[in-house]
Enzyme design. Sequence first.
Site, PDB file in Angstrom:
ATOM      1  NE  ARG A  82      -9.654   2.034   4.286  1.00 13.19           N
ATOM      2  CZ  ARG A  82     -10.512   1.026   4.474  1.00 13.19           C
ATOM      3  NH1 ARG A  82     -10.059  -0.183   4.787  1.00 13.19           N
ATOM      4  NH2 ARG A  82     -11.808   1.220   4.385  1.00 13.19           N
ATOM      5  CG  HIS A  86      -2.110  -1.000  -1.848  1.00  9.32           C
ATOM      6  ND1 HIS A  86      -1.729  -2.113  -2.560  1.00  9.32           N
ATOM      7  CD2 HIS A  86      -3.198  -0.504  -2.487  1.00  9.32           C
ATOM      8  CE1 HIS A  86      -2.540  -2.275  -3.593  1.00  9.32           C
ATOM      9  NE2 HIS A  86      -3.441  -1.316  -3.573  1.00  9.32           N
ATOM     10  N   GLY A 152      -3.024   3.955  -3.379  1.00  7.51           N
ATOM     11  CA  GLY A 152      -3.483   5.324  -3.142  1.00  7.51           C
ATOM     12  C   GLY A 152      -2.280   6.244  -3.012  1.00  7.51           C
ATOM     13  CE1 TYR A 162      10.687  -0.108  -6.609  1.00  3.89           C
ATOM     14  CE2 TYR A 162       9.306   0.149  -4.678  1.00  3.89           C
ATOM     15  CZ  TYR A 162       9.889  -0.657  -5.634  1.00  3.89           C
ATOM     16  OH  TYR A 162       9.660  -1.998  -5.621  1.00  3.89           O
ATOM     17  CB  ILE A 213      -1.462  13.830   2.395  1.00  2.98           C
ATOM     18  CG1 ILE A 213      -0.081  13.627   3.031  1.00  2.98           C
ATOM     19  CG2 ILE A 213      -1.323  14.367   0.957  1.00  2.98           C
ATOM     20  CD1 ILE A 213       0.816  14.836   3.050  1.00  2.98           C
ATOM     21  CG  LEU A 447       7.540   4.300   5.934  1.00  4.94           C
ATOM     22  CD1 LEU A 447       7.556   3.814   7.375  1.00  4.94           C
ATOM     23  CD2 LEU A 447       7.436   5.814   5.886  1.00  4.94           C
ATOM     24  CE1 TYR A 449       7.809  -2.374  -1.672  1.00  7.89           C
ATOM     25  CE2 TYR A 449       9.865  -3.554  -1.319  1.00  7.89           C
ATOM     26  CZ  TYR A 449       8.958  -2.973  -2.188  1.00  7.89           C
ATOM     27  OH  TYR A 449       9.185  -2.987  -3.540  1.00  7.89           O
TER      28      TYR A 449
END
Length: 504
Positions: A82, A86, A152, A162, A213, A447, A449
């Site tokens: 996380r 979102h 994030g 985007y 990441i 992805l 959404y």
Amino acid sequence: SVEENFLQCLSMQSQSSVAISEAIYTSSNASFSSVLQSYVRNLRFATPTTLKPLVIVAAKHESHVQATVICSKKFGLQIRIRSGGHDYDGLSYVSNVPFVILDMFNLRSINISLTDETAWVQAGATVGEVYYKIAEASKIHGFPAGVCPTLGVGGHFSGGGYGNMMRKFGLSVDNIVDAQIVDVQGRILDRKSMGEDLFWAIRGGGAASFCVILSWKIKLVQVPETVTVFRVVKTLEQGATDLVAKWQQVAADKLDQDLFIRLIINAVNGSKDGEKTVKVSFVAMFLGQTEKLLSLMKQSFPELGIQKKDCFEMRWVESALFWFSQPTGTPVEVLLNRIPKSQVSLKRKSDYVQEPIPKTGLESIWKLMIELGEVGMQWNPYGGIMSEIPATETPFPHRAGNIFKIQYSANWNQPGIEVTNRYLNLTRTFYEAMTPYVSKNPREAFLNYRDIDIGSNTNGTYEEGKIYGIKYFKNNFDRLVRVKTSVDPDNFFTYEQSIPISPS
């Protein structure tokens, strides 16, 4: 117990100067609940019955991330990563099997280098923090990412990312030049050491299927010192249907790529008692000054009747606040707030539109919106550079041929499963009714959404994964499967909509 063994493993594995004990929260810890809830952005998943993690590791050092991956794998615990919380369907912090949350919110440094116009951004930083830091360093630089400052960047970028500059500069992933990750073996890798296939996959394929990441290296873009925004609202009685019909004709391929006009569409109370209408907000971002914008609008979209009084000039960083519906004059420091203004229960879905919806179609959509009453839409125009970047450049495939993307949204504040099911059914009913007007074979989806309705992988099979995978990634899906099979053959990084491994 598994939990005790896991905690013991963490302390053995983490050899950093920052003790991992400071980053660990278990259910017996007084702060466990507040740490868990602090990044739950969808209150549907903040109920007493929502399954809780065994442990939260709020990593304070890269070695804490490495230890969490190694120990979760060793003891068969699922990991949920996380960065901002979102994920619309809660997949970054909810699971049906014993799991650990790896929370990245402490890892949020941002280092900007104007000499080569890049920045290293850690995964737990928010979009708002990135915008603020860039603006602090330069008046003429920005970055194409989302309009919600509390996103994030770990997940936002990895799903594509985007915003209102995508017609000029593309997506966030089109402007990422390097990354630091922790792979399934607990190694820290960068672009060179992970290889181009994995670097391709994490830029739009959803990095949580492959690795964790740690940070992204982004390429800053040059923006003018002054940008212009407007928000103009029209109802059906004020000719909204004709304006939406015209918007479809011009928004993607006739308007200058410096101009982005989003539509926000909602059913609202009409001017007469007991009557409903549909309200369409035309919200614009123009990378330039008012005079040039007015001349472009006069040329391509005169029907909207934009005048000088509708336009507001400001710095690029201030436009981020305008798009976040903050009043003019709000201090830019508001971008540093990590917690949203209000928390709601929500459901989101997505679609892509490749042919203009005829006026008869629009009228039937408005009729249904008024009937349902509580499902809104955002229409985001494509075109510009989005039509020039090949669909295979990144896993994100929705490029040329799309006029706009739809986000369907329902928000509610009342608790309870009955209320939740009512709103979920409303969004599904609306989505079903939109079938004739949207992309087909596959019916494409975005992805970022996240929408569990379009498919879920309960058994971790390729066949199940393909159901949603083709919708999110189209022809890029099989390449993602090959990368996944190569870098994570035991399918450790798994969740309800992760990339599956190859069946052979």
